[in-house]
Design a protein around this motif. Structure first.
Motif, PDB file in Angstrom:
ATOM      1  N   ASP A  35       0.811  -1.213   0.000  1.00 54.92           N
ATOM      2  CA  ASP A  35       0.000   0.000   0.000  1.00 54.92           C
ATOM      3  C   ASP A  35       0.850   1.270   0.000  1.00 54.92           C
ATOM      4  OD1 ASP A  35      -2.127  -1.682  -0.074  1.00 54.92           O
ATOM      5  OD2 ASP A  35      -2.869  -1.207   1.934  1.00 54.92           O
ATOM      6  N   ALA A  36       1.975   1.257   0.713  1.00 50.97           N
ATOM      7  CA  ALA A  36       2.863   2.417   0.704  1.00 50.97           C
ATOM      8  C   ALA A  36       3.441   2.633  -0.696  1.00 50.97           C
ATOM      9  CB  ALA A  36       3.986   2.228   1.718  1.00 50.97           C
ATOM     10  N   LEU A  38       2.082   1.612  -3.498  1.00 53.13           N
ATOM     11  CA  LEU A  38       0.973   2.001  -4.380  1.00 53.13           C
ATOM     12  C   LEU A  38       0.762   3.513  -4.321  1.00 53.13           C
ATOM     13  CD1 LEU A  38      -0.966   0.415  -6.206  1.00 53.13           C
ATOM     14  CD2 LEU A  38      -2.584   0.377  -4.310  1.00 53.13           C
ATOM     15  N   ASP A  39       0.848   4.072  -3.115  1.00 53.57           N
ATOM     16  CA  ASP A  39       0.729   5.532  -2.954  1.00 53.57           C
ATOM     17  C   ASP A  39       1.921   6.247  -3.574  1.00 53.57           C
ATOM     18  OD1 ASP A  39      -1.649   5.268  -1.586  1.00 53.57           O
ATOM     19  OD2 ASP A  39      -0.726   5.429   0.406  1.00 53.57           O
ATOM     20  N   GLN A  40       3.118   5.751  -3.319  1.00 55.23           N
ATOM     21  CA  GLN A  40       4.328   6.418  -3.785  1.00 55.23           C
ATOM     22  C   GLN A  40       4.456   6.385  -5.305  1.00 55.23           C
ATOM     23  OE1 GLN A  40       7.917   5.179  -1.862  1.00 55.23           O
ATOM     24  NE2 GLN A  40       9.214   6.426  -3.165  1.00 55.23           N
ATOM     25  N   TYR A  41       4.042   5.287  -5.924  1.00 57.27           N
ATOM     26  CA  TYR A  41       4.232   5.131  -7.367  1.00 57.27           C
ATOM     27  C   TYR A  41       2.945   5.329  -8.151  1.00 57.27           C
ATOM     28  CZ  TYR A  41       8.722   3.387  -5.797  1.00 57.27           C
ATOM     29  OH  TYR A  41       9.947   3.279  -5.194  1.00 57.27           O
ATOM     30  N   ASP A  42       2.093   6.223  -7.677  1.00 54.32           N
ATOM     31  CA  ASP A  42       0.893   6.661  -8.384  1.00 54.32           C
ATOM     32  C   ASP A  42       0.019   5.512  -8.883  1.00 54.32           C
ATOM     33  OD1 ASP A  42       1.563   9.382  -8.067  1.00 54.32           O
ATOM     34  OD2 ASP A  42       2.919   9.270  -9.789  1.00 54.32           O
ATOM     35  N   GLY A  43      -0.220   4.542  -8.021  1.00 54.10           N
ATOM     36  CA  GLY A  43      -1.141   3.459  -8.362  1.00 54.10           C
ATOM     37  C   GLY A  43      -0.573   2.376  -9.253  1.00 54.10           C
ATOM     38  N   ASP A  44       0.734   2.341  -9.462  1.00 53.26           N
ATOM     39  CA  ASP A  44       1.355   1.310 -10.297  1.00 53.26           C
ATOM     40  C   ASP A  44       1.321  -0.023  -9.545  1.00 53.26           C
ATOM     41  OD1 ASP A  44       3.008  -0.404 -11.751  1.00 53.26           O
ATOM     42  OD2 ASP A  44       4.497   1.153 -12.195  1.00 53.26           O
ATOM     43  N   GLU A  45       0.325  -0.847  -9.848  1.00 49.70           N
ATOM     44  CA  GLU A  45       0.082  -2.101  -9.129  1.00 49.70           C
ATOM     45  C   GLU A  45       1.241  -3.085  -9.257  1.00 49.70           C
ATOM     46  OE1 GLU A  45      -1.958  -4.462  -6.594  1.00 49.70           O
ATOM     47  OE2 GLU A  45      -2.891  -2.633  -7.338  1.00 49.70           O
ATOM     48  N   ARG A  47       4.441  -2.500  -9.799  1.00 50.43           N
ATOM     49  CA  ARG A  47       5.598  -2.036  -9.033  1.00 50.43           C
ATOM     50  C   ARG A  47       5.355  -2.200  -7.531  1.00 50.43           C
ATOM     51  NH1 ARG A  47       8.811   3.596 -10.195  1.00 50.43           N
ATOM     52  NH2 ARG A  47      10.706   3.010  -9.101  1.00 50.43           N
ATOM     53  N   ALA A  48       4.127  -1.913  -7.105  1.00 49.41           N
ATOM     54  CA  ALA A  48       3.782  -2.072  -5.690  1.00 49.41           C
ATOM     55  C   ALA A  48       3.915  -3.539  -5.275  1.00 49.41           C
ATOM     56  CB  ALA A  48       2.359  -1.578  -5.432  1.00 49.41           C
TER      57      ALA A  48
END
Length: 141
Positions: A35-36, A38-45, A47-48
């Motif tokens: 989740d962190a 996802l927030d940091q990388y603008d919703g890039d699932e 990469r998250a």
């Protein structure tokens, strides 16, 4: 898709199957890192997801169809030692390739890997990876 609720609880239905069979701390580690990221990388699932597994593999190793705490925190393989989005090297798919040969032999024994006593450390890592894939597939059925 977030892996935690607004209250910070893990959404178990959103976790990969191997994590559903793992202890709560492993689930929380994965979910919070996901989740962190996802927030940091603008919703890039994607990469998250990669970031979450990288965080998990610093404290846990995959044994069969679930994740277990490692005796010592730290990178688990060549790729994890690199860090960052441009990391190079082989991934050990959750196997702690940096562990001692004795530790790998113990894991191989628990997973009933045949021929383990004659294997090199690299061969043990490969055999454990293969058995982990088999056990996870069997558990999903």
């Amino acid at each position: 898709m977030p892996k935690t609720t607004a209250r910070g609880d893990v959404k178990k239905s959103e976790l990969p199957s191997t994590l559903k069979r793992s202890e709560e701390k492993a689930q929380r580690t994965f979910a919070e890192a996901h989740d962190a990221a996802l927030d940091q990388y603008d919703g890039d699932e994607q990469r998250a997801h990669r970031v979450a597994y990288a965080a998990l593999k610093h404290s846990y190793e995959k044994v069969g169809d679930h994740w277990e705490a490692k005796a010592r925190r730290g990178p688990s393989d060549e790729r994890a030692e690199q860090r960052g989005p441009d990391a190079r090297g082989e991934t050990a798919e959750g196997v702690d390739a940096n562990a001692s040969k004795d530790h790998l032999l113990d894991i191989a024994r628990r997973l009933e890997v045949t021929g383990r006593s004659r294997m090199t450390k690299d061969e043990l890592v490969e055999a454990i990876k293969k058995r982990n894939r088999q056990e996870a597939a069997r558990a999903r059925k």
